[in-house]
Design an enzyme around this catalytic site. Structure first.
Site, mmCIF file in Angstrom:
data_model
loop_
_atom_site.group_PDB
_atom_site.id
_atom_site.type_symbol
_atom_site.label_atom_id
_atom_site.label_comp_id
_atom_site.label_asym_id
_atom_site.label_seq_id
_atom_site.Cartn_x
_atom_site.Cartn_y
_atom_site.Cartn_z
ATOM 1 N N LYS A 17 20.380 59.989 25.027
ATOM 2 C CA LYS A 17 18.984 59.813 24.604
ATOM 3 C C LYS A 17 18.041 60.701 25.405
ATOM 4 C CE LYS A 17 18.833 55.387 25.547
ATOM 5 N NZ LYS A 17 20.161 55.182 26.134
ATOM 6 N N ARG B 224 14.167 47.265 24.617
ATOM 7 C CA ARG B 224 15.561 47.004 24.978
ATOM 8 C C ARG B 224 16.009 45.612 24.533
ATOM 9 N NH1 ARG B 224 16.557 51.471 28.582
ATOM 10 N NH2 ARG B 224 18.038 50.843 30.149
ATOM 11 N N ARG C 57 22.421 58.048 40.747
ATOM 12 C CA ARG C 57 21.617 56.829 40.703
ATOM 13 C C ARG C 57 22.460 55.627 41.116
ATOM 14 N NH1 ARG C 57 19.144 57.027 34.744
ATOM 15 N NH2 ARG C 57 19.556 54.833 34.972
ATOM 16 N N ARG D 171 27.079 61.735 36.008
ATOM 17 C CA ARG D 171 25.654 62.056 35.895
ATOM 18 C C ARG D 171 24.999 62.186 37.264
ATOM 19 N NH1 ARG D 171 21.808 58.748 31.858
ATOM 20 N NH2 ARG D 171 21.892 57.039 33.343
ATOM 21 N N ARG E 204 25.417 47.260 32.622
ATOM 22 C CA ARG E 204 24.334 47.742 31.753
ATOM 23 C C ARG E 204 24.812 47.852 30.305
ATOM 24 N NH1 ARG E 204 23.510 52.900 34.607
ATOM 25 N NH2 ARG E 204 21.817 53.428 33.189
HETATM 26 P P1 AMP Z 1 17.735 53.927 31.934
HETATM 27 O O1 AMP Z 1 17.206 55.103 32.686
HETATM 28 O O2 AMP Z 1 17.275 53.883 30.513
HETATM 29 O O3 AMP Z 1 19.222 53.791 32.054
HETATM 30 O O4 AMP Z 1 17.084 52.639 32.628
HETATM 31 C C1 AMP Z 1 17.372 52.330 33.965
HETATM 32 C C2 AMP Z 1 16.969 50.920 34.291
HETATM 33 O O5 AMP Z 1 15.551 50.770 34.129
HETATM 34 C C3 AMP Z 1 17.563 49.843 33.412
HETATM 35 O O6 AMP Z 1 18.871 49.469 33.809
HETATM 36 C C4 AMP Z 1 16.568 48.717 33.618
HETATM 37 O O7 AMP Z 1 16.728 48.106 34.904
HETATM 38 C C5 AMP Z 1 15.251 49.474 33.652
HETATM 39 N N1 AMP Z 1 14.703 49.615 32.291
HETATM 40 C C6 AMP Z 1 14.587 50.758 31.570
HETATM 41 N N2 AMP Z 1 14.046 50.514 30.379
HETATM 42 C C7 AMP Z 1 13.821 49.187 30.325
HETATM 43 C C8 AMP Z 1 13.302 48.309 29.344
HETATM 44 N N3 AMP Z 1 12.884 48.734 28.135
HETATM 45 N N4 AMP Z 1 13.230 46.999 29.649
HETATM 46 C C9 AMP Z 1 13.623 46.526 30.835
HETATM 47 N N5 AMP Z 1 14.150 47.281 31.797
HETATM 48 C C10 AMP Z 1 14.239 48.605 31.558
#
Ligand code: AMP
Length: 214
Positions: free
Chosen positions: A13, A88, A159, A123, A170
């Site tokens: 994405k 989400r 990360r 990553r 996740r």
């Molecule tokens: P990502 O970079 O999309 O993998 O997001 C990393 C982390 O940010 C996730 O595992 C959540 O802890 C938090 N996060 C990102 N987007 C959301 C969302 N829409 N709602 C809640 N937590 C989020």
């Protein structure tokens, strides 16, 4: 043009979102990156988000929904935006309210689980600008110089939530919380095969945006 990108972690994405952002000159709003930036800046939101993110859990729905709502009214979103990683779960979609109806395209990236885990364990993210790379030779893009960002020469790091344990958690949260959102909007969601290289995936998405199908 208002676009929402759905798909499990590692589906591409962020990578494809960046390519679309460049092509259509609309900002890519990555919910995760916005939260990581808030953490880095030490804002109130960042302080709340930190423990949820590091443990691989979702931050509370009101917190992230407010962040997104405040962001999409900024001037640079006048011609649209690309949302990556929001909503989400159903609660967030509900809180986003009628703004869900204003979305022109909902795109879902699909890829096999083993591939997602492989991509995510390789990553690496730039500490400075958030640009994303991959250290596995069979994944794109590899950094030109090991451990350094091609764009700003910042240091690349893994990360905390890109370890195998956090990734599995996740992905399980994605199945439990995000898949129901896709079910709810299934008539509007277009599925894209995201199992190969970024250029091919990008071209599939562009076809959908410009011709309505792949
Ligand atoms: P990502 O970079 O999309 O993998 O997001 C990393 C982390 O940010 C996730 O595992 C959540 O802890 C938090 N996060 C990102 N987007 C959301 C969302 N829409 N709602 C809640 N937590 C989020």
């Amino acid at each position: 043009m208002k676009i929402m990108l759905f798909g499990p972690q590692g589906a591409g994405k962020g990578t494809i979102g960046a390519m679309l952002s460049k092509k259509y000159e609309i900002p890519l709003l990555s919910a995760g990156q916005m939260l990581r930036d808030a953490m880095k800046e030490g804002t109130e939101v960042g302080k709340i988000a930190e423990k949820y993110i590091n443990e691989g859990n979702l931050v509370p729905p009101e917190v992230i929904t407010n962040v997104i709502k405040e962001r999409i009214v900024k001037d640079d979103c006048e011609n649209g935006f690309i949302l990556d990683g929001f909503p989400r779960n159903l609660e967030q979609a509900e809180l986003f309210g009628e703004k869900m109806d204003e979305i022109d395209y909902m795109i879902e990236f699909e890829a096999p689980r083993e591939l997602l885990i492989h991509r995510l364990t390789g990553r690496r993210t730039c500490k400075n600008c958030g640009e994303v790379y991959n250290i596995h030779p069979d994944c794109d893009p590899n950094p030109k110089v090991s451990g350094k960002c091609d764009k700003c020469n910042g240091e690349l790091y893994q990360r905390e939530d890109d370890t195998e344990e956090a990734i599995k958690k996740r992905l399980a949260i994605y199945d439990e919380e995000t898949v129901p959102v896709l079910e709810k909007y299934k008539d509007r969601v277009v599925k894209i095969d995201a199992g190969d290289n970024p250029q091919a995936i990008f071209e599939r998405v562009v076809k959908v945006l410009e011709k309505g199908s792949q």
